[in-house]
Motif scaffolding. Structure first.
Motif, PDB file in Angstrom:
ATOM      1  N   ASN A  27       0.873  -1.174   0.065  1.00 51.83           N
ATOM      2  CA  ASN A  27      -0.101   0.024  -0.083  1.00 51.83           C
ATOM      3  C   ASN A  27       0.816   1.182   0.154  1.00 51.83           C
ATOM      4  OD1 ASN A  27      -2.521  -1.243   0.167  1.00 51.83           O
ATOM      5  ND2 ASN A  27      -1.963  -1.761   2.392  1.00 51.83           N
ATOM      6  N   ILE A  28       1.001   1.795  -1.165  1.00 48.17           N
ATOM      7  CA  ILE A  28       1.724   2.894  -1.383  1.00 48.17           C
ATOM      8  C   ILE A  28       1.121   4.460  -1.105  1.00 48.17           C
ATOM      9  CG2 ILE A  28       3.586   4.228  -2.840  1.00 48.17           C
ATOM     10  CD1 ILE A  28       3.636   1.351  -3.901  1.00 48.17           C
ATOM     11  N   ILE A  29       1.387   4.965  -0.097  1.00 45.09           N
ATOM     12  CA  ILE A  29       0.921   6.383   0.112  1.00 45.09           C
ATOM     13  C   ILE A  29       1.185   7.338  -0.851  1.00 45.09           C
ATOM     14  CG2 ILE A  29       0.367   8.057   1.917  1.00 45.09           C
ATOM     15  CD1 ILE A  29       0.751   5.986   3.936  1.00 45.09           C
ATOM     16  N   ASN A  45      11.523 -10.459  -7.179  1.00 42.12           N
ATOM     17  CA  ASN A  45      11.851 -11.440  -8.297  1.00 42.12           C
ATOM     18  C   ASN A  45      10.946 -12.614  -8.215  1.00 42.12           C
ATOM     19  OD1 ASN A  45      14.086  -9.866  -9.503  1.00 42.12           O
ATOM     20  ND2 ASN A  45      15.383 -10.775  -7.973  1.00 42.12           N
ATOM     21  N   GLY A  46      10.562 -13.230  -9.464  1.00 40.79           N
ATOM     22  CA  GLY A  46       9.700 -14.321  -9.513  1.00 40.79           C
ATOM     23  C   GLY A  46       8.308 -13.939  -9.392  1.00 40.79           C
ATOM     24  N   THR A  47       7.764 -12.768  -9.651  1.00 40.06           N
ATOM     25  CA  THR A  47       6.456 -12.505  -9.822  1.00 40.06           C
ATOM     26  C   THR A  47       5.811 -13.217 -10.813  1.00 40.06           C
ATOM     27  OG1 THR A  47       6.868 -10.310  -8.581  1.00 40.06           O
ATOM     28  CG2 THR A  47       4.872 -10.497 -10.082  1.00 40.06           C
ATOM     29  N   LYS A  48       4.743 -13.869 -10.303  1.00 34.73           N
ATOM     30  CA  LYS A  48       3.790 -14.517 -11.236  1.00 34.73           C
ATOM     31  C   LYS A  48       2.758 -13.819 -11.734  1.00 34.73           C
ATOM     32  CE  LYS A  48       6.022 -18.801 -10.966  1.00 34.73           C
ATOM     33  NZ  LYS A  48       7.520 -18.182 -10.306  1.00 34.73           N
ATOM     34  N   LYS A  49       1.876 -12.880 -10.817  1.00 37.86           N
ATOM     35  CA  LYS A  49       0.730 -12.437 -10.969  1.00 37.86           C
ATOM     36  C   LYS A  49       1.135 -10.785 -10.444  1.00 37.86           C
ATOM     37  CE  LYS A  49      -3.066 -15.382 -10.238  1.00 37.86           C
ATOM     38  NZ  LYS A  49      -3.824 -16.052  -9.414  1.00 37.86           N
ATOM     39  N   ILE A  50       0.260  -9.973 -10.972  1.00 39.51           N
ATOM     40  CA  ILE A  50       0.402  -8.861 -10.340  1.00 39.51           C
ATOM     41  C   ILE A  50      -1.083  -8.122 -10.653  1.00 39.51           C
ATOM     42  CG2 ILE A  50       1.004  -7.813 -12.487  1.00 39.51           C
ATOM     43  CD1 ILE A  50       2.578  -5.725 -10.939  1.00 39.51           C
ATOM     44  N   LEU A  51      -1.290  -7.361  -9.480  1.00 40.80           N
ATOM     45  CA  LEU A  51      -2.690  -6.461  -9.687  1.00 40.80           C
ATOM     46  C   LEU A  51      -2.482  -5.068  -9.238  1.00 40.80           C
ATOM     47  CD1 LEU A  51      -6.297  -7.220  -9.307  1.00 40.80           C
ATOM     48  CD2 LEU A  51      -5.257  -5.791  -7.368  1.00 40.80           C
ATOM     49  N   ILE A  52      -2.839  -4.087  -9.966  1.00 41.06           N
ATOM     50  CA  ILE A  52      -2.672  -2.568  -9.541  1.00 41.06           C
ATOM     51  C   ILE A  52      -3.826  -1.890  -9.560  1.00 41.06           C
ATOM     52  CG2 ILE A  52      -1.363  -0.574 -10.238  1.00 41.06           C
ATOM     53  CD1 ILE A  52       0.680  -2.482 -11.943  1.00 41.06           C
ATOM     54  N   LYS A  53      -4.064  -1.114  -8.509  1.00 35.41           N
ATOM     55  CA  LYS A  53      -5.432  -0.410  -8.414  1.00 35.41           C
ATOM     56  C   LYS A  53      -5.138   0.879  -7.561  1.00 35.41           C
ATOM     57  CE  LYS A  53      -9.154  -1.587  -5.721  1.00 35.41           C
ATOM     58  NZ  LYS A  53      -9.208  -0.788  -4.553  1.00 35.41           N
ATOM     59  N   PHE A  93       7.300   1.775 -12.978  1.00 37.19           N
ATOM     60  CA  PHE A  93       7.406   3.258 -12.850  1.00 37.19           C
ATOM     61  C   PHE A  93       6.158   3.696 -12.931  1.00 37.19           C
ATOM     62  CE2 PHE A  93      11.599   1.728 -14.352  1.00 37.19           C
ATOM     63  CZ  PHE A  93      12.396   2.494 -13.580  1.00 37.19           C
ATOM     64  N   TYR A  94       5.260   4.602 -12.309  1.00 36.64           N
ATOM     65  CA  TYR A  94       3.928   4.977 -12.019  1.00 36.64           C
ATOM     66  C   TYR A  94       3.792   6.440 -11.475  1.00 36.64           C
ATOM     67  CZ  TYR A  94       4.343   3.934  -7.287  1.00 36.64           C
ATOM     68  OH  TYR A  94       4.913   4.325  -5.899  1.00 36.64           O
ATOM     69  N   ARG A  95       2.771   6.887 -11.902  1.00 38.72           N
ATOM     70  CA  ARG A  95       2.323   8.143 -11.644  1.00 38.72           C
ATOM     71  C   ARG A  95       0.717   8.219 -11.446  1.00 38.72           C
ATOM     72  NH1 ARG A  95       4.035  10.760 -16.994  1.00 38.72           N
ATOM     73  NH2 ARG A  95       2.006   9.969 -18.376  1.00 38.72           N
ATOM     74  N   THR A  96       0.152   9.170 -10.659  1.00 40.62           N
ATOM     75  CA  THR A  96      -1.199   9.179 -10.599  1.00 40.62           C
ATOM     76  C   THR A  96      -1.760  10.679 -10.650  1.00 40.62           C
ATOM     77  OG1 THR A  96      -3.090   8.409  -8.936  1.00 40.62           O
ATOM     78  CG2 THR A  96      -0.956   8.945  -8.101  1.00 40.62           C
ATOM     79  N   ASN A  97      -2.779  10.813 -10.726  1.00 39.37           N
ATOM     80  CA  ASN A  97      -3.655  12.216 -10.673  1.00 39.37           C
ATOM     81  C   ASN A  97      -4.166  12.422  -9.390  1.00 39.37           C
ATOM     82  OD1 ASN A  97      -5.704  10.334 -10.845  1.00 39.37           O
ATOM     83  ND2 ASN A  97      -6.903  11.748 -12.479  1.00 39.37           N
ATOM     84  N   LYS A  98      -4.166  11.672  -8.479  1.00 36.88           N
ATOM     85  CA  LYS A  98      -4.728  11.788  -7.115  1.00 36.88           C
ATOM     86  C   LYS A  98      -4.068  11.223  -5.996  1.00 36.88           C
ATOM     87  CE  LYS A  98      -9.464  11.365  -5.066  1.00 36.88           C
ATOM     88  NZ  LYS A  98     -10.787  10.602  -5.136  1.00 36.88           N
ATOM     89  N   ALA A  99      -4.048  12.132  -4.950  1.00 34.11           N
ATOM     90  CA  ALA A  99      -3.499  11.421  -3.804  1.00 34.11           C
ATOM     91  C   ALA A  99      -4.181  10.467  -3.285  1.00 34.11           C
ATOM     92  CB  ALA A  99      -3.317  12.805  -2.518  1.00 34.11           C
ATOM     93  N   GLY A 100      -3.483   9.609  -2.313  1.00 36.33           N
ATOM     94  CA  GLY A 100      -4.442   8.459  -1.781  1.00 36.33           C
ATOM     95  C   GLY A 100      -3.489   7.388  -1.693  1.00 36.33           C
ATOM     96  N   ILE A 101      -3.972   6.026  -1.960  1.00 37.29           N
ATOM     97  CA  ILE A 101      -3.005   4.924  -1.857  1.00 37.29           C
ATOM     98  C   ILE A 101      -3.291   3.800  -3.015  1.00 37.29           C
ATOM     99  CG2 ILE A 101      -3.081   2.679  -0.498  1.00 37.29           C
ATOM    100  CD1 ILE A 101      -4.048   4.135   1.799  1.00 37.29           C
ATOM    101  N   ILE A 102      -1.974   3.751  -3.684  1.00 35.25           N
ATOM    102  CA  ILE A 102      -1.757   2.667  -4.649  1.00 35.25           C
ATOM    103  C   ILE A 102      -1.721   1.418  -4.050  1.00 35.25           C
ATOM    104  CG2 ILE A 102      -0.376   2.079  -6.744  1.00 35.25           C
ATOM    105  CD1 ILE A 102      -1.554   4.667  -7.214  1.00 35.25           C
TER     106      ILE A 102
END
Length: 108
Positions: A27-29, A45-53, A93-102
């Motif tokens: 949970n990235i603030i 390392n070894g990541t098999k699945k990923i979910l981002i929201k 690498f990521y950016r967002t348009n809103k403060a909160g939690i990634i």
């Protein structure tokens, strides 16, 4: 017989069927000062699945190359998931348009 779970509206093989063993939740603030700036997260390392929201309904742009000139956009209220991976030594690498939690959920 394989069992299925869902990533968004897409059926995917369950963790046991794909050989994944360890979920990892990050949970990235994102503070107001970070909005619109490129940030990074080193994928396990070894990541098999990923979910981002974005927990707080913001839009996320992400790429595996710094600069975010070519990126995938995750619209507000949506998530991005990918299966059948074998990630080694990669940075998201990521950016967002809103403060909160990634929220980044990976399975290794």
């Amino acid at each position: 017989m394989a069992s299925y779970s869902y990533c968004g509206n897409f059926p995917v093989l369950s963790d046991s069927a794909q050989g994944t063993t360890s979920p990892n939740i990050q949970n990235i603030i994102i503070d107001v000062g970070d909005v619109g700036n490129e940030l990074s997260y080193s994928l396990p390392n070894g990541t098999k699945k990923i979910l981002i929201k974005h927990r707080d309904n913001g839009k996320i742009d992400f790429s595996f190359i710094t600069g975010l000139t070519n990126y995938i956009e995750v619209p507000k209220g949506a998530n991005y998931c990918e299966n059948d991976l074998n990630i080694q030594n990669e940075t998201l690498f990521y950016r967002t348009n809103k403060a909160g939690i990634i929220e980044i959920l990976t399975w290794t």
